[in-house]
Design an enzyme around this catalytic site. Structure first.
Site, PDB file in Angstrom:
ATOM      1  N   SER A  14      23.184  38.739  65.614  1.00  0.00           N
ATOM      2  CA  SER A  14      23.065  40.089  65.052  1.00  0.00           C
ATOM      3  C   SER A  14      21.642  40.605  65.161  1.00  0.00           C
ATOM      4  O   SER A  14      20.681  39.832  65.079  1.00  0.00           O
ATOM      5  CB  SER A  14      23.488  40.067  63.580  1.00  0.00           C
TER       6      SER A  14
ATOM      7  N   TYR B  84      22.909  37.185  55.159  1.00  0.00           N
ATOM      8  CA  TYR B  84      23.684  37.339  56.395  1.00  0.00           C
ATOM      9  C   TYR B  84      22.804  37.101  57.611  1.00  0.00           C
ATOM     10  O   TYR B  84      23.156  36.333  58.515  1.00  0.00           O
ATOM     11  CB  TYR B  84      24.300  38.739  56.461  1.00  0.00           C
TER      12      TYR B  84
END
Length: 344
Positions: free
Chosen positions: A150, A175
């Site tokens: 990501s 995350y």
């Protein structure tokens, strides 16, 4: 015929990838847990669409529906396995019963803000689940994989655009930290066991089938319902929005690269090298939907980065990645899809 194992294959990106691989004549083994982050019926719709199934499913309850779904969609070139990557025995059973050529690992708990509320769940799914996949690959001699990382791993760094050579040690959400952990673990298994690896850092993917919890989908729903839009910050935060078509083209390019090269460990950005502010996003949705937004402004939220901006030079050099979708065109296509698919 190549057999690709796609984890998270019933999700937004995964279902598009499965559909494209099937069209290219490959065999797809889809693993998905159909978790409760959003309505499981949306994922069932993704599977039916991606496999081109002409049969319908009369929704009753989740357990019954998921028991019936494989019998509807499974065929020689596609197999759906309803399983959780946290369950090591289930993962090993899949690898023991199938001859897999390449793993494309997309399954994960996504989202910055929910990871702050439940970081242990994110560690369990994103880190431990990824290690279960790597261990199964090691034990069953599968030596090629793509893994979804990501753009959030870049944190709030000021250097622009974001390059794969940048030091990424200052994540600002659990995350992002789990995604960086997967990159590091991927290198460990590459070094020790010769598992060729490409970590793809996705930059804010949008388009048809986008998850209902993501900003563009939520904003569109609020606009159509006449609801107030809650925006955080002052509207100047920027994102490198990447249409799903460009992401899939990038993934196919990365697959070709890893399948034709040996001793591969690469981290690669997939974005557009173009940024859009939050207020520009809302204005684009207004134009494409014919709706006017009633905005409620709120302070910045913890964990949100100020901007993302991808340097895609490496992807272009390695496999000719060249994103084509204009942002307004992509939003217009999303609006058309959304209004046609709201029944899901």
């Amino acid at each position: 015929m190549t057999t690709y194992c796609v984890t998270g294959g019933a999700g937004f990106i995964g279902s598009h990838l499965c559909e494209r691989l099937l069209r290219l004549g490959h065999r797809v083994l889809c693993i998905d847990s159909f978790n409760d982050v959003y309505d499981y019926r949306i994922k069932i719709g993704n599977v039916l669409n991606s496999t081109g199934s002409t049969e319908s499913l009369s929704f009753t309850d989740k357990q019954t529906d998921l028991q019936q779904l494989p019998s509807i969609v499974n065929r020689d070139n596609y197999k759906l396995v309803v399983a959780d990557i946290r369950d090591r025995a289930s993962v090993n059973a899949v690898f023991a019963s199938e001859s897999i050529d390449v793993v494309i690992h997309l399954a994960a708990m996504a989202g910055v803000r929910p990871s702050i509320e439940d970081p242990m769940l994110y560690e369990e799914v994103n880190v431990k689940g990824t290690m279960h996949m790597l261990e199964a690959m090691r034990r069953h001699n599968v030596r090629k994989w793509l893994c979804a990382s990501s753009s959030s791993v870049y944190g709030n760094q000021k250097k622009l655009p974001f390059s794969e050579l940048d030091v990424v040690d200052r994540m600002i959400s659990p995350y992002a930290a789990t995604k960086k952990s997967c990159e590091v673990m991927g290198h460990t298994y590459f070094h020790l066991f010769g598992i060729d690896t490409i970590m793809l850092r996705f930059f804010t993917v949008y388009g048809e089938r986008q998850r209902p919890d993501l900003a563009i989908h939520k904003f569109m729903r609020m606009l159509d319902n006449g609801d107030e839009l809650t925006l955080y910050g002052d509207g100047s935060s920027r994102r490198d929005y990447t249409h799903i078509d460009d992401i899939i083209q990038g993934m196919l390019g990365a697959l070709h690269y890893i399948e034709t090269e040996e001793r591969v460990y690469e981290i690669i950005n997939l974005g557009t090298h173009h940024t859009v502010t939050l207020i520009e996003l809302v204005q684009t949705l207004e134009r494409c939907s014919g709706r006017s937004a009633n905005i409620r402004w709120m302070p910045d939220q913890p964990g949100d980065v100020e901007q993302t901006y991808a340097d895609v030079t490496k992807a272009n050099r390695l496999f000719g990645y060249d994103p084509k979708t204009d942002f307004e065109e992509g939003i217009a296509r999303f609006v058309t899809w959304y209004r046609g698919e709201r029944k899901w």
